[in-house]
Design an enzyme around this catalytic site. Sequence first.
Site, mmCIF file in Angstrom:
data_model
loop_
_atom_site.group_PDB
_atom_site.id
_atom_site.type_symbol
_atom_site.label_atom_id
_atom_site.label_comp_id
_atom_site.label_asym_id
_atom_site.label_seq_id
_atom_site.Cartn_x
_atom_site.Cartn_y
_atom_site.Cartn_z
ATOM 1 N N GLN A 1 -55.585 3.112 -13.801
ATOM 2 C CA GLN A 1 -54.627 4.004 -13.148
ATOM 3 C C GLN A 1 -53.888 4.871 -14.164
ATOM 4 O O GLN A 1 -53.526 6.010 -13.867
ATOM 5 C CB GLN A 1 -53.616 3.189 -12.324
ATOM 6 C CG GLN A 1 -54.209 2.444 -11.153
ATOM 7 C CD GLN A 1 -54.515 0.991 -11.483
ATOM 8 O OE1 GLN A 1 -54.876 0.657 -12.615
ATOM 9 N NE2 GLN A 1 -54.358 0.119 -10.513
ATOM 10 N N ARG B 1 -52.393 -5.460 0.790
ATOM 11 C CA ARG B 1 -51.578 -5.521 -0.427
ATOM 12 C C ARG B 1 -50.577 -6.664 -0.308
ATOM 13 O O ARG B 1 -49.378 -6.434 -0.093
ATOM 14 C CB ARG B 1 -50.821 -4.203 -0.642
ATOM 15 C CG ARG B 1 -51.690 -3.001 -0.925
ATOM 16 C CD ARG B 1 -52.507 -3.132 -2.198
ATOM 17 N NE ARG B 1 -51.700 -3.347 -3.375
ATOM 18 C CZ ARG B 1 -51.117 -2.361 -4.074
ATOM 19 N NH1 ARG B 1 -51.231 -1.126 -3.695
ATOM 20 N NH2 ARG B 1 -50.414 -2.648 -5.149
ATOM 21 N N ASN C 1 -45.574 -6.697 -11.515
ATOM 22 C CA ASN C 1 -46.168 -5.369 -11.682
ATOM 23 C C ASN C 1 -47.627 -5.529 -12.095
ATOM 24 O O ASN C 1 -48.137 -6.643 -12.218
ATOM 25 C CB ASN C 1 -45.381 -4.566 -12.732
ATOM 26 C CG ASN C 1 -45.755 -3.096 -12.746
ATOM 27 O OD1 ASN C 1 -45.800 -2.452 -11.697
ATOM 28 N ND2 ASN C 1 -46.034 -2.554 -13.918
ATOM 29 N N LYS C 2 -48.302 -4.422 -12.323
ATOM 30 C CA LYS C 2 -49.724 -4.431 -12.646
ATOM 31 C C LYS C 2 -50.023 -5.373 -13.822
ATOM 32 O O LYS C 2 -49.237 -5.497 -14.753
ATOM 33 C CB LYS C 2 -50.173 -3.014 -12.990
ATOM 34 C CG LYS C 2 -51.666 -2.843 -13.118
ATOM 35 C CD LYS C 2 -52.385 -3.210 -11.816
ATOM 36 C CE LYS C 2 -51.952 -2.331 -10.664
ATOM 37 N NZ LYS C 2 -52.580 -2.724 -9.388
ATOM 38 N N ASP D 1 -44.136 -3.753 -8.087
ATOM 39 C CA ASP D 1 -44.561 -3.924 -6.704
ATOM 40 C C ASP D 1 -43.653 -4.883 -5.948
ATOM 41 O O ASP D 1 -43.583 -4.831 -4.729
ATOM 42 C CB ASP D 1 -45.995 -4.447 -6.660
ATOM 43 C CG ASP D 1 -46.994 -3.388 -7.055
ATOM 44 O OD1 ASP D 1 -47.637 -2.810 -6.157
ATOM 45 O OD2 ASP D 1 -47.113 -3.093 -8.255
#
Length: 316
Positions: free
Chosen positions: A155, A42, A206-207, A196
């Site tokens: 998600q 990650r 972020n996503k 994140d």
Amino acid sequence: PRLVQGLPHGIERCIRRIVSHLHGDPSDAALDAVWETLHETRPTAINLRWALDEMRRFLRPLPPEQRAEAAYRRAREIADEDVGLNRAIGENGLAIIKAIAARKQKGEPVNILTHCNAGWLATVDYGTATAPIYLATEAGIPVHVYVDETRPRNQGAQLTAWEMAGHGVPHTLIVDNAGGHLMQRGAIDMVIVGTDRTTADGDVCNKIGTYLKALAAADNDVPFYVALPSPTIDWTVHDGLAEIPIEQRSADEVSLVWGKTAAGEIAQVRISPETTPAANPAFDVTPARLVTGLITERGVAKASREGLKAMFPERA
């Protein structure tokens, strides 16, 4: 196993990986090798690096034969600390929801849009972006959550929607591109997302798709909040767009989807021609200028260097 029981699945997997290496080779070299292996999984998420740094700092001074058991103990402490951080984020975000609810008709819900999963499946107990939602529900404040599906991993559809249903929170699953449409029609009161990595200047990573939600929110005067515990702040990075590495994931996640058939079986199907290539950047960066506020465990900070410094003077 008794020491990792109840830990979030991601932490449990990481700790099991660390301990399995340490049982076989508890040397400093093995510890460093595990750090590198897990960090590469990650590269965008700073809180994973924070946890790996903390574990290595904690374990290195110990005799090698004590490291495996100590890794379990420290993991449990980190999980407990995270519960406290997320609860505090929830309380600070709850104040925002209460203020919006006070301006609405009695019984009218506060409509919240969220993107990806920043709930207790991803963190611990309360989650980050979901913590204010859970506390509002427990306080008797009517809320309704619009859950982005969050392609390509879904998600939102698979995780956030499942959490909302389990917690009894009224919610509606929408496609990723519907958020702007709902904002234009006054159907969204606020946006809450996780992150994140957040830069020292307030940029938020972020996503993928978060940036588009922030643009739509700004165009429609909808407040856009980011919920984050302090370990997700990267004090060494200032320009998110230029400095944060964006994880590039498998093209198969875009071209193939998993789902449940009418017969109840889990199956994978292709949604694009086999000859069509696909790109899959996993994250995007939302500039600080589009963020209404950063909901931290210490309060709501302005998305700026000055705002974060005021909230965390010892780190700045």
